[in-house]
Design an enzyme around this catalytic site. Structure first.
Site, PDB file in Angstrom:
ATOM      1  N   ASN A 232       0.855  -1.188   0.000  1.00 41.70           N
ATOM      2  CA  ASN A 232       0.000   0.000   0.000  1.00 41.70           C
ATOM      3  C   ASN A 232       0.895   1.244   0.000  1.00 41.70           C
ATOM      4  OD1 ASN A 232       0.533   0.938   2.813  1.00 41.70           O
ATOM      5  ND2 ASN A 232      -0.234  -1.112   3.259  1.00 41.70           N
ATOM      6  N   LYS A 311      10.321 -16.175 -10.637  1.00 42.53           N
ATOM      7  CA  LYS A 311       9.433 -15.194 -11.274  1.00 42.53           C
ATOM      8  C   LYS A 311       8.342 -15.897 -12.087  1.00 42.53           C
ATOM      9  CE  LYS A 311       9.301 -11.335 -14.399  1.00 42.53           C
ATOM     10  NZ  LYS A 311       9.934 -10.661 -15.508  1.00 42.53           N
TER      11      LYS A 311
END
Ligand code: CTP
Length: 422
Positions: A232, A311
């Site tokens: 955030n 990944k």
């Protein structure tokens, strides 16, 4: 909206202190000089008597009228035309001052201070102020900041006792990116305040002397794979200001911080973590020893259930993510509350006060700071508007005002609660 529900409850205003130390703010002629206004405002709100002195060229960059209005006192502009009520102003002012901070200390002013010149208000007063320690907040182009002449002048000033704040890094007014940005005005004001109030340094009998305070700050990051995460936009500023405010009142402070771009506040023990689970683990030990916990962190409530060790490659198709709940750090620690003072924050978009009251009870808090996060308020911003809730009391309204002021207010509230608790 959270804010509209809050305004109907006739909250009482939170009071700021009055009276206090005498602080000189010297302003030099650089593009960052206008930020001196924020430093002056922040010091005034803390209760300082602020007198602004301008170097020869400062008035080209910032309005003396604005500084006079903000400080509520005459501004020293022309050494040969001192305000009548000052007598030999720069001498008296410098002798009586409890702190002297130079905001936007330019390469030129640093050179003139190092050379011991006295051709304008700032340099003349600085000579008289010696041997009390000057505080310099530099701001200049990166190449200037790194120039050997500037480094040598800074060494000279340091050897004479000056404190030099590290400039921040980022986009400079000239378009370059690098070191040389003026440090955050709230940080400058906090450091000037701490110099002016040596009694507020740790261990010196201030309101939080002998108390241990644990503060959480910043966001957490929850990894999806080695290059992606959930998080955030929390900047961490509120928590860092709270940690500095508790330190200023004499507390021994541990700051457990998620990933943020802020420097460690001087005199605070900082533990850097990444995820919510790491933050909880880092808090456990300090919490057992703490007298108070102030939970400012914007903890991620969920984490990816199965983060990938390598990944994840794109497939051209949609994907869904399974999340599992993170521990609620404040709630978990509150179960072993004992006599500790617990302070939480609540960022709310709707039904601000109702949601905040529920959190106050659920997390067994002594204080809860409820922030409306809409229309640019809250996350990442410098200023804050808040309602401060306590069990059985009317909510108090704060702001909008700088986070440093809200932090100072909370530190004093925590000190009061601890004192009443014995
Ligand atoms: N907090 C925490 N750990 C979490 C979530 C929140 O320690 N996992 C703390 C925050 O630091 C803050 C307070 O709890 O002091 C309130 O956080 P907030 O996310 O606003 O409230 P929640 O309890 O998570 O409730 P909701 O998600 O329903 O808003």
């Amino acid at each position: 909206m959270g804010s509209s529900s809050a305004t109907t409850s006739s909250p009482t205003a939170a009071r700021l202190p009055e009276g206090g130390p005498s602080i000189l703010v010297g302003v030099a002629g650089g593009i960052a000089a206008y930020k001196a206004a924020d430093v002056v405002g922040a010091l005034r709100r803390r209760g300082a008597r602020v007198t602004v002195l301008l170097s020869r060229n400062a008035a080209r960059f910032v309005s003396p009228l604005a500084l006079r209005t903000l400080s509520g006192r005459p501004v020293g502009e022309d050494l040969f035309d001192e305000p009548a009520e000052w007598g030999v102003g720069h001498v008296t002012l410098a002798k009586e001052a409890d702190a002297f901070v130079v905001v936007a200390a330019t390469a030129d002013l640093i050179a003139r201070l190092a050379a011991g010149e006295a051709g304008d208000f700032v340099t003349a007063a600085a000579l008289v102020y010696h041997p009390k320690p000057l505080l310099l907040a530099p701001a200049m182009n990166t190449a200037m900041w790194r120039h050997p002449a500037v480094r040598a002048n800074l060494r000279t000033l340091r050897a004479r006792g000056a404190r030099i704040l590290d400039p921040a890094s980022g986009l400079l007014a000239c378009g370059d990116v690098g070191d040389g940005k003026l440090p955050d005005p709230a940080v400058i004001a906090g450091e000037a305040w701490a110099l002016a109030r040596p009694d507020a340094r740790p261990g010196a009998g201030a309101e939080l002397a002998g108390r241990r305070v644990l503060v959480t700050a910043g966001p957490t990051r929850e990894a999806l794979d080695p290059v992606r995460f959930l998080s955030n936009p929390s900047s961490g500023r509120m928590g860092y200001q709270v940690a500095a405010a508790c330190r200023d009142l004499g507390a021994e402070v541990t700051l457990v911080s998620g990933p943020v771009e802020l420097p460690d506040p001087p005199g605070v023990r900082v533990v850097r973590v990444v995820s919510a689970r790491e933050m909880l683990e880092a808090c456990r030990g300090p919490f057992t020893r703490a007298h108070a916990l102030i939970a400012c962190a914007a903890v991620s409530d969920w984490r990816p259930a199965r983060p990938s060790g390598s990944k994840v490659k794109k497939t051209g198709r949609g994907a869904s993510l399974r999340l599992e709940p993170n521990p609620d750090i404040l709630f978990t620690l509150s179960r072993a509350k004992g006599r500790r003072v617990l302070v939480g924050f609540a960022a709310e978009t709707d039904d601000l006060l109702a949601n905040a009251r529920a959190k106050l009870e659920r997390k067994r808090l002594d204080l809860l700071v409820a922030n409306p996060v809409d229309g640019g308020r809250g996350f990442g911003s410098e200023a804050n508007e808040a309602w401060i809730l306590a069990p059985g009391a009317e909510p108090r309204h704060f702001g909008p005002g700088p986070k440093s002021e809200l932090a100072a207010l909370l530190a004093r509230d925590v000190a009061d609660l601890l004192r009443r608790r014995g």
